[in-house]
Design a protein around this motif. Structure first.
Motif, PDB file in Angstrom:
ATOM      1  N   ALA A 310       0.835  -1.245   0.158  1.00 34.95           N
ATOM      2  CA  ALA A 310      -0.122  -0.081   0.071  1.00 34.95           C
ATOM      3  C   ALA A 310       0.662   1.373   0.167  1.00 34.95           C
ATOM      4  O   ALA A 310       0.564   2.262  -0.534  1.00 34.95           O
ATOM      5  CB  ALA A 310      -0.857   0.092   1.269  1.00 34.95           C
ATOM      6  N   LEU A 311       2.035   1.274   0.802  1.00 38.95           N
ATOM      7  CA  LEU A 311       2.731   2.335   0.995  1.00 38.95           C
ATOM      8  C   LEU A 311       3.430   2.779  -0.367  1.00 38.95           C
ATOM      9  O   LEU A 311       3.454   3.916  -1.138  1.00 38.95           O
ATOM     10  CB  LEU A 311       3.999   2.034   1.924  1.00 38.95           C
ATOM     11  N   GLY A 312       4.080   1.672  -1.146  1.00 37.94           N
ATOM     12  CA  GLY A 312       4.592   1.841  -2.499  1.00 37.94           C
ATOM     13  C   GLY A 312       3.908   2.266  -3.454  1.00 37.94           C
ATOM     14  O   GLY A 312       4.337   2.662  -4.564  1.00 37.94           O
ATOM     15  N   THR A 313       2.741   1.897  -3.583  1.00 44.33           N
ATOM     16  CA  THR A 313       1.610   2.202  -4.641  1.00 44.33           C
ATOM     17  C   THR A 313       0.943   3.417  -4.346  1.00 44.33           C
ATOM     18  O   THR A 313      -0.244   3.709  -5.243  1.00 44.33           O
ATOM     19  CB  THR A 313       0.830   0.761  -5.083  1.00 44.33           C
ATOM     20  N   GLY A 314       0.943   4.091  -3.107  1.00 44.69           N
ATOM     21  CA  GLY A 314      -0.039   5.221  -2.887  1.00 44.69           C
ATOM     22  C   GLY A 314      -1.318   4.792  -2.558  1.00 44.69           C
ATOM     23  O   GLY A 314      -2.225   5.683  -3.129  1.00 44.69           O
ATOM     24  N   THR A 315      -1.720   3.552  -2.179  1.00 47.41           N
ATOM     25  CA  THR A 315      -3.075   3.305  -2.011  1.00 47.41           C
ATOM     26  C   THR A 315      -3.254   2.790  -0.303  1.00 47.41           C
ATOM     27  O   THR A 315      -2.382   3.045   0.365  1.00 47.41           O
ATOM     28  CB  THR A 315      -3.412   1.920  -2.477  1.00 47.41           C
ATOM     29  N   LYS A 316      -4.387   2.448  -0.111  1.00 45.65           N
ATOM     30  CA  LYS A 316      -4.787   2.254   1.340  1.00 45.65           C
ATOM     31  C   LYS A 316      -5.181   0.962   1.373  1.00 45.65           C
ATOM     32  O   LYS A 316      -5.894   0.393   0.527  1.00 45.65           O
ATOM     33  CB  LYS A 316      -6.023   3.153   1.750  1.00 45.65           C
ATOM     34  N   MET A 317      -4.930   0.169   2.391  1.00 39.29           N
ATOM     35  CA  MET A 317      -5.020  -1.392   2.714  1.00 39.29           C
ATOM     36  C   MET A 317      -5.818  -1.349   3.987  1.00 39.29           C
ATOM     37  O   MET A 317      -5.630  -0.531   5.045  1.00 39.29           O
ATOM     38  CB  MET A 317      -3.745  -1.955   2.740  1.00 39.29           C
ATOM     39  N   GLU A 318      -6.776  -2.347   4.229  1.00 37.24           N
ATOM     40  CA  GLU A 318      -7.417  -2.915   5.203  1.00 37.24           C
ATOM     41  C   GLU A 318      -7.371  -4.326   5.127  1.00 37.24           C
ATOM     42  O   GLU A 318      -7.749  -4.552   3.956  1.00 37.24           O
ATOM     43  CB  GLU A 318      -8.641  -1.984   6.035  1.00 37.24           C
ATOM     44  N   TYR A 319      -7.300  -4.907   6.199  1.00 32.19           N
ATOM     45  CA  TYR A 319      -7.699  -6.676   6.060  1.00 32.19           C
ATOM     46  C   TYR A 319      -8.782  -7.061   7.067  1.00 32.19           C
ATOM     47  O   TYR A 319      -8.998  -6.184   7.963  1.00 32.19           O
ATOM     48  CB  TYR A 319      -6.413  -7.543   6.136  1.00 32.19           C
ATOM     49  N   GLU A 320      -9.415  -8.155   6.405  1.00 28.30           N
ATOM     50  CA  GLU A 320     -10.316  -8.927   7.395  1.00 28.30           C
ATOM     51  C   GLU A 320     -10.041 -10.120   7.842  1.00 28.30           C
ATOM     52  O   GLU A 320      -9.762 -10.977   6.407  1.00 28.30           O
ATOM     53  CB  GLU A 320     -11.822  -8.620   6.728  1.00 28.30           C
ATOM     54  N   ILE A 321      -9.797 -10.594   8.951  1.00 26.61           N
ATOM     55  CA  ILE A 321      -9.675 -12.056   9.093  1.00 26.61           C
ATOM     56  C   ILE A 321     -10.851 -12.615   8.840  1.00 26.61           C
ATOM     57  O   ILE A 321     -11.874 -12.493   9.312  1.00 26.61           O
ATOM     58  CB  ILE A 321      -9.489 -12.287  10.838  1.00 26.61           C
ATOM     59  N   ILE A 322     -10.679 -13.525   7.794  1.00 27.97           N
ATOM     60  CA  ILE A 322     -11.916 -14.525   7.367  1.00 27.97           C
ATOM     61  C   ILE A 322     -12.296 -15.593   8.382  1.00 27.97           C
ATOM     62  O   ILE A 322     -13.001 -16.197   8.907  1.00 27.97           O
ATOM     63  CB  ILE A 322     -11.815 -15.053   6.045  1.00 27.97           C
ATOM     64  N   GLY A 323     -10.977 -16.379   8.595  1.00 27.08           N
ATOM     65  CA  GLY A 323     -11.234 -17.696   9.096  1.00 27.08           C
ATOM     66  C   GLY A 323      -9.743 -18.047  10.128  1.00 27.08           C
ATOM     67  O   GLY A 323      -8.811 -17.382   9.582  1.00 27.08           O
ATOM     68  N   GLY A 324      -9.891 -18.846  11.103  1.00 24.92           N
ATOM     69  CA  GLY A 324      -8.584 -19.181  11.621  1.00 24.92           C
ATOM     70  C   GLY A 324      -8.863 -20.481  12.502  1.00 24.92           C
ATOM     71  O   GLY A 324      -9.781 -20.661  13.134  1.00 24.92           O
ATOM     72  N   VAL A 325      -8.198 -21.501  12.385  1.00 24.02           N
ATOM     73  CA  VAL A 325      -8.330 -22.866  13.003  1.00 24.02           C
ATOM     74  C   VAL A 325      -6.975 -23.360  13.620  1.00 24.02           C
ATOM     75  O   VAL A 325      -6.096 -23.146  13.127  1.00 24.02           O
ATOM     76  CB  VAL A 325      -9.089 -23.893  11.997  1.00 24.02           C
ATOM     77  N   TYR A 326      -7.054 -24.145  14.793  1.00 29.22           N
ATOM     78  CA  TYR A 326      -5.801 -24.632  15.303  1.00 29.22           C
ATOM     79  C   TYR A 326      -5.601 -25.823  14.717  1.00 29.22           C
ATOM     80  O   TYR A 326      -6.419 -26.375  13.747  1.00 29.22           O
ATOM     81  CB  TYR A 326      -6.420 -25.294  16.715  1.00 29.22           C
ATOM     82  N   GLU A 327      -4.423 -26.615  15.041  1.00 32.95           N
ATOM     83  CA  GLU A 327      -4.282 -28.017  14.453  1.00 32.95           C
ATOM     84  C   GLU A 327      -4.916 -29.117  15.532  1.00 32.95           C
ATOM     85  O   GLU A 327      -5.149 -28.664  16.461  1.00 32.95           O
ATOM     86  CB  GLU A 327      -2.738 -28.116  14.547  1.00 32.95           C
ATOM     87  N   ILE A 328      -5.315 -30.226  15.098  1.00 31.47           N
ATOM     88  CA  ILE A 328      -6.110 -31.159  15.506  1.00 31.47           C
ATOM     89  C   ILE A 328      -5.343 -31.692  16.696  1.00 31.47           C
ATOM     90  O   ILE A 328      -3.996 -31.818  16.694  1.00 31.47           O
ATOM     91  CB  ILE A 328      -6.648 -32.262  14.744  1.00 31.47           C
ATOM     92  N   LEU A 329      -5.789 -31.750  18.132  1.00 34.32           N
ATOM     93  CA  LEU A 329      -5.103 -32.591  19.102  1.00 34.32           C
ATOM     94  C   LEU A 329      -5.596 -33.931  19.282  1.00 34.32           C
ATOM     95  O   LEU A 329      -6.821 -34.158  19.618  1.00 34.32           O
ATOM     96  CB  LEU A 329      -5.472 -31.680  20.469  1.00 34.32           C
ATOM     97  N   PRO A 330      -4.892 -34.852  18.967  1.00 33.18           N
ATOM     98  CA  PRO A 330      -5.473 -36.416  18.771  1.00 33.18           C
ATOM     99  C   PRO A 330      -5.453 -36.859  20.165  1.00 33.18           C
ATOM    100  O   PRO A 330      -4.895 -36.514  20.997  1.00 33.18           O
ATOM    101  CB  PRO A 330      -4.662 -36.986  17.835  1.00 33.18           C
ATOM    102  N   VAL A 331      -6.247 -38.177  20.177  1.00 33.67           N
ATOM    103  CA  VAL A 331      -6.429 -38.688  21.518  1.00 33.67           C
ATOM    104  C   VAL A 331      -6.511 -40.241  21.232  1.00 33.67           C
ATOM    105  O   VAL A 331      -6.998 -40.850  20.775  1.00 33.67           O
ATOM    106  CB  VAL A 331      -7.625 -38.634  22.227  1.00 33.67           C
ATOM    107  N   ASP A 332      -4.992 -40.721  21.622  1.00 33.38           N
ATOM    108  CA  ASP A 332      -4.712 -42.262  21.042  1.00 33.38           C
ATOM    109  C   ASP A 332      -5.753 -43.221  21.884  1.00 33.38           C
ATOM    110  O   ASP A 332      -6.292 -44.031  20.886  1.00 33.38           O
ATOM    111  CB  ASP A 332      -3.388 -42.538  21.721  1.00 33.38           C
ATOM    112  N   THR A 333      -6.045 -42.900  22.789  1.00 29.68           N
ATOM    113  CA  THR A 333      -7.134 -43.952  23.633  1.00 29.68           C
ATOM    114  C   THR A 333      -8.232 -44.103  22.820  1.00 29.68           C
ATOM    115  O   THR A 333      -8.895 -45.213  22.742  1.00 29.68           O
ATOM    116  CB  THR A 333      -7.442 -43.360  25.065  1.00 29.68           C
ATOM    117  N   LEU A 334      -8.916 -42.869  22.285  1.00 29.14           N
ATOM    118  CA  LEU A 334     -10.014 -42.863  21.577  1.00 29.14           C
ATOM    119  C   LEU A 334      -9.962 -43.460  20.286  1.00 29.14           C
ATOM    120  O   LEU A 334     -10.872 -44.172  19.557  1.00 29.14           O
ATOM    121  CB  LEU A 334     -10.876 -41.471  21.558  1.00 29.14           C
TER     122      LEU A 334
END
Ligand code: ZN
Length: 494
Positions: A310-334
């Protein structure tokens, strides 16, 4: 002599006591097997019903947060079977929680139902778009129906055996990038649930403890100034230039990221006409890594590339977080219990027609073409290993950090079929997919029966899970406090 006699009596008593315990155990095992046989038979008798429902959802092919008809159909089936429905939970109109029974233990089952944009396909072994905007390239129509079927089966089990406990079927929308389950976890909808079961369509049957990639996604939006691209370009500032500059820097970053990172993007808006300097452009990024702590650092670096662009092109930027997920926590017993139940259920046997469908389909594959009969097998159990990871990401992961969770993969697609492909959509619209779905419904039901009959199993799983998760763990979702991104799919393309 007296001492000897009392010793002998004590020995005889303990022997007969062991015998009683052993008899009781055999009886319990017999009963457990019998109950499982009943569940398998019940599900077999409902094949046509569940097939009909899965194909309806396959035909609806509704994408994330717009799965109105798909969600309603699953809710209706559960309602007809005595479940109480709470719809529109966690700020998502298509999310629901269906509950049957009372008291502990509480067993949850996840049900997905969203389709993928751009994957329209008929149930044919050659590429043949159906004219719809989306298609079930991840088999979530099968996922949803199998989980609902298992929920109903567990309800029958509780009814028939006067067992105490609760079944909850979680209708979880927008798995494909919308992070539906994360909002449900954030809302506390899994509090009080002891164990959560899930599964996923695949081209093979496996039930191993596995993890997945943590994932953070965002849309970066640039605003520039329009002008005639030839007449007065000096008066314009191109938002598309900013997107290109950002992508260039992001691609340079690849050399300096851990090699197990995954980063991909699409330009969702690059302007409308070459002779108008675009005053708006948007790029949609995914960043993934096996560990969410590292992912968060990488994502912050990605934001820097957007700011610099944005700085280099003389534009304005905003961003929106769309999604976010963890890594799976497995359970050996199950996972071990799930695996033994899957072995009991067995894999998928194809008819001659399904075999020839599969062979034809495999002609379109790039790379390996595994033996079609592999679908009849269940992969041997793999012991817990950090590297046993699916290449993708899932919002199931967030659930797995707030309640012990176990899943497996069932062969709903011809061996070798990649997910998110027209070939996967094609298989999902035939009995090839439905048979895999029924393997899943049975495996879920059998595991549910084990959990309802064996409190020790639940305790052991919780113990392992707590240890693995770490005592100081506090769940902080990667999406922060944003509201569900109900409009993350571009409706104009549907
Ligand atoms: Zn999926």
């Amino acid at each position: 002599m007296k001492k000897f006699l009392s010793g002998l009596f004590a020995l005889l008593f303990s022997l007969s006591n062991t015998n009683v315990v052993a008899q009781k155990n055999t009886k319990a095992v017999d009963k457990n097997l019998q109950q499982k046989e009943v569940a398998i038979k019940n599900l077999d008798s409902k094949y046509d019903d569940y097939k009909k429902q899965a194909l309806q959802i396959w035909n609806f092919a509704e994408v994330g947060f717009i799965e109105v008809k798909s969600s309603a159909l699953l809710q209706q089936t559960l309602k007809d079977n005595g479940f109480t429905i709470e719809a529109g939970v966690a700020g998502m109109p298509t999310a629901f929680v269906a509950t049957y029974g009372e008291g502990k233990p509480v067993i949850g089952i996840l049900a997905e139902f969203d389709a993928l944009p751009g994957l329209s396909q008929n149930a044919n072994p050659e590429k043949d778009p159906a004219g719809t905007a989306a298609g079930h390239g991840c088999g979530h129509h099968l996922f949803g129906v199998a989980s609902v079927a298992a929920g109903i089966e567990l309800k029958k089990y509780l009814q028939g055996n006067k067992g105490k406990g609760t079944v909850k079927v979680y209708g979880t929308p927008a798995e494909e990038g919308g992070s539906g389950k994360v909002y449900m976890a954030r809302e506390g909808l899994f509090e009080g649930t002891d164990i959560v079961l899930h599964w996923h369509p695949d081209s093979k049957n496996s039930s191993n403890p596995y993890t997945s990639l943590a994932n953070k996604t965002a849309k970066f939006r640039f605003k520039g100034i329009s002008a005639h691209a030839a007449g007065s370009p000096e008066k314009g500032r191109s938002a598309l230039d900013a997107v290109e500059a950002m992508n260039f820097m992001a691609n340079m970053m690849r050399e300096h990221m851990p090699s197990d990172t995954r980063m991909h993007y699409v330009i969702t808006d690059g302007g409308k006409a070459p002779n108008v300097v675009p005053d708006f452009a948007e790029v949609y990024f995914y960043m993934r890594h096996p560990k969410r702590e590292i992912l968060m650092e990488l994502f912050d670096r990605l934001v820097k590339t957007a700011e610099a662009a944005a700085l280099g092109t003389g534009t304005k930027m905003e961003y929106e977080i769309i999604g976010g997920v963890y890594e799976i926590l497995p359970v050996d017993t199950l996972a071990r219990v799930m695996h033994s139940n899957m072995k009991k259920v067995g894999g998928v046997i194809y008819t001659a027609d399904e075999m020839s469908f599969g062979k034809k389909l495999q002609e379109s594959f790039v790379g390996s073409k595994p033996d079609i009969n592999e679908a009849a097998k269940v992969e041997p159990y793999k012991v817990m290993d950090e590297d046993n990871r699916s290449g993708g990401s899932t919002d199931v992961a967030d659930v797995s950090w707030v309640v012990p969770t176990v899943g497996f993969r069932a062969a709903t697609w011809i061996p070798g079929t990649p997910a998110h492909s027209w070939q996967a959509v094609a298989c999902g619209g035939t009995d090839i997919g439905i048979k895999g779905m029924m393997v899943a419904a049975k495996t879920l039901s059998l595991t549910g029966i084990d959990l309802f009959t064996n409190q020790n199993l639940i305790n052991k799983a919780k113990e392992e899970w707590t240890k693995r998760r770490g005592t100081n763990f506090k769940y902080v979702p990667l999406i922060g406090n944003r509201k569900p991104a109900l409009d993350y799919r571009d409706k104009t393309q549907l």
